[in-house]
Design an enzyme around this catalytic site. Structure first.
Site, PDB file in Angstrom:
ATOM      1  N   LYS A  84      -7.707  -1.672  -1.667  1.00 21.50           N
ATOM      2  CA  LYS A  84      -8.308  -2.914  -2.148  1.00 21.50           C
ATOM      3  C   LYS A  84      -9.462  -2.612  -3.099  1.00 21.50           C
ATOM      4  CE  LYS A  84     -10.411  -7.140  -0.232  1.00 21.50           C
ATOM      5  NZ  LYS A  84     -10.770  -7.834   1.033  1.00 21.50           N
ATOM      6  N   SER A 159      -9.756 -12.374   1.392  1.00 16.78           N
ATOM      7  CA  SER A 159      -9.894 -11.781   0.076  1.00 16.78           C
ATOM      8  C   SER A 159      -8.938 -10.613  -0.188  1.00 16.78           C
ATOM      9  CB  SER A 159     -11.338 -11.290  -0.117  1.00 16.78           C
ATOM     10  OG  SER A 159     -11.668 -10.287   0.834  1.00 16.78           O
ATOM     11  N   SER A 183     -10.617 -11.857   6.045  1.00 12.89           N
ATOM     12  CA  SER A 183      -9.938 -11.470   4.806  1.00 12.89           C
ATOM     13  C   SER A 183      -8.751 -10.546   4.974  1.00 12.89           C
ATOM     14  CB  SER A 183     -10.944 -10.823   3.853  1.00 12.89           C
ATOM     15  OG  SER A 183     -11.848 -11.780   3.363  1.00 12.89           O
TER      16      SER A 183
END
Length: 479
Positions: A84, A159, A183
């Site tokens: 990520k 996210s 997230s």
């Protein structure tokens, strides 16, 4: 005929160990799928094909040497695992989803990236994230929105939306993700994946981006429980300088091993009302939870309905800490005007929080964790809490965003995700389990939370659910 991305990560790793599968071939397969599908999906912010090919060649040579020398390899050796874009990979652009950091290239790896390197995994690229990981959708000024492959009009959540989109669409077998308010679990829910938010301190956030609040942690996203548990084994472990450290597994034990074990008879609390005042939970999310409760009862567990008192105080504490974290993100002075409206709003709020109020908010988190540990989940109490993951089905792209009124947007984000942040505040482990789809064919996740440090029970229970109602074979049309 089955293709390489139909294999689980563990099946891929076994094929690499035996010599039946080449890491180079596997990597090229995923790079081709990314090239073909990602412009539609929005899963990656930065692709790293040159790095991936180099690492794949090295992994292939190492696997051949291990076979000659009859020695073990790490559990996911040769398997692609994207990172990520909130985390740093030395020499690779790290934008954190922000135009203000569009050209930022770090000089050092985060500790978890070092663990992925040591585990022989392959970096396909950096996955899409909203600016600084602040909202629960994945839209920014750098890349197309991340979309759930189950309905491309809908968001992949956030996210870790890019990571979830990649795994759910077969652009990666598993993915690194992170979770500060849901997230990992939010995108897992809307993309039909299994995701683990580990216990506070299970995975190092250092050496550069320590979260001293304890809200955020990295973790795995995967199609199967075993794959996620194996990636957790790769990522887990304290490092010097970590502000928190989760209790270790007993010597010789692995998280992947618990995916092969019967969880025993557990006492499970079923929560369907949001622990935040004034939140209405969609019928699909209630039904998913009550249906899962019935499935758990049929598997021999003791399931009891539970309601937690709705508490504005914890919501206020979370908002204060979240705002301070937003304000603490390093932004060059010339980059402030490039920030998204929600980011600017939260940074302004965070700058107004006093040190005393910040400390009181952290103390409120600790007291909440203590009350759950002592009153709800002590030895002899509940082993697991079951709830919806989200209060509504997957949202359309853009539906949760409100650039004209970021305060209203922040309130809407909280109404969509009233269950998840509780366990970031307490530090407890929690997982999204994808056992439900609604009448529109959209995944509706349910969440299981356990005692602090006890990911093992959640993994074993999730694997039991997976065996009772398998989900990995259910794939979206773009698969």
């Amino acid at each position: 005929m089955a293709e390489l991305h139909d294999l689980t990560a563990l099946e891929q790793a076994q094929g690499i160990r035996s010599g039946e599968l080449s890491p180079v071939e596997l990597t090229e397969h995923y790079l081709a799928r990314i090239e073909r599908l990602d412009d539609t999906l929005g899963a990656f912010l930065t692709r790293t094909p040159d790095i991936a090919r180099k690492q794949a060649a090295e992994a292939e040579s190492e696997a051949a040497a291990a076979r000659r020398e009859d020695r073990e390899l790490p559990p996911l050796h040769g398997v692609p695992v994207p990172v990520k874009d909130l985390n740093q990979v030395a020499g690779v652009r790290c934008t954190m989803g922000s135009r203000a950091l569009a050209e930022h290239v770090p000089a050092v790896d985060d500790h978890l990236v070092g663990k992925l390197r040591a585990g022989g995994t392959i970096l396909l690229g950096k996955t899409n994230t909203p600016e600084f990981g602040l909202p629960c959708y994945t839209e920014n000024g750098l890349a197309p929105p991340a979309r759930t492959p189950w309905d491309l009009a809908r968001s992949a959540g956030g996210s870790s939306g890019g990571a979830a989109a990649a795994v759910a669409a077969g652009l990666a077998p598993v993915a690194h993700a992170s979770d500060g308010g849901g997230s990992i679990r939010i995108p897992a829910s809307v993309c039909g994946l299994f995701g683990i938010k580990p216990s506070r301190g299970r995975i190092s956030s250092g050496p550069m981006l320590h979260d001293i609040s304890g809200l955020a942690t990295s973790g795995p996203l995967a199609r199967t429980v075993g794959d996620a548990a194996s990636l957790l084994d790769v990522l887990a472990g304290a490092m010097p300088g970590d502000p928190f450290t989760a209790p270790s597994l007993p010597p010789g034990e692995t998280f992947a091993g618990y995916a092969q074990r019967d969880p025993g008879r557990l006492r499970i609390a079923c929560l369907t009302e949001a622990p935040v005042p004034g939140i209405e939970v969609h019928a699909d999310c209630r039904t998913a939870t009550t249906d899962t409760a019935a499935l758990l009862t049929g598997l021999g567990h003791e399931v009891e309905e539970l309601s937690l008192p709705a508490d504005d105080g914890i919501l206020l504490a979370f908002t204060r800490v979240w705002s301070v974290l937003a304000a603490s993100r390093p932004v060059p002075p010339e980059g402030e005007e490039l920030l998204m409206p929600l980011t600017r709003y939260l940074r302004d709020r965070g700058a107004e929080v006093s040190g005393t109020d910040f400390t009181r908010s952290l103390f409120a988190f600790r007291m909440l964790a203590q009350s759950l540990a002592d009153g709800l989940m002590p030895p002899g109490g509940y082993d697991v809490i079951l709830s919806p993951t989200l209060a509504a089905p997957p949202a359309e792209v853009g539906a949760l965003r409100n650039d004209a009124d970021p305060q209203a947007e922040f309130n809407a984000l909280g109404a969509y995700t009233p269950f998840t942040a509780l366990y970031n505040a307490t530090g407890q482990p929690a997982v999204n389990v994808p056992v439900q789809w609604n009448a529109d064919g959209l995944p509706i996740g349910v969440m299981l939370a356990g005692r602090y440090g006890d990911e093992a029970t959640l993994i074993a229970l999730s694997a039991q659910l997976e065996q009772a109602r398998p989900w990995a074979g259910r794939t979206p049309s773009m698969w």
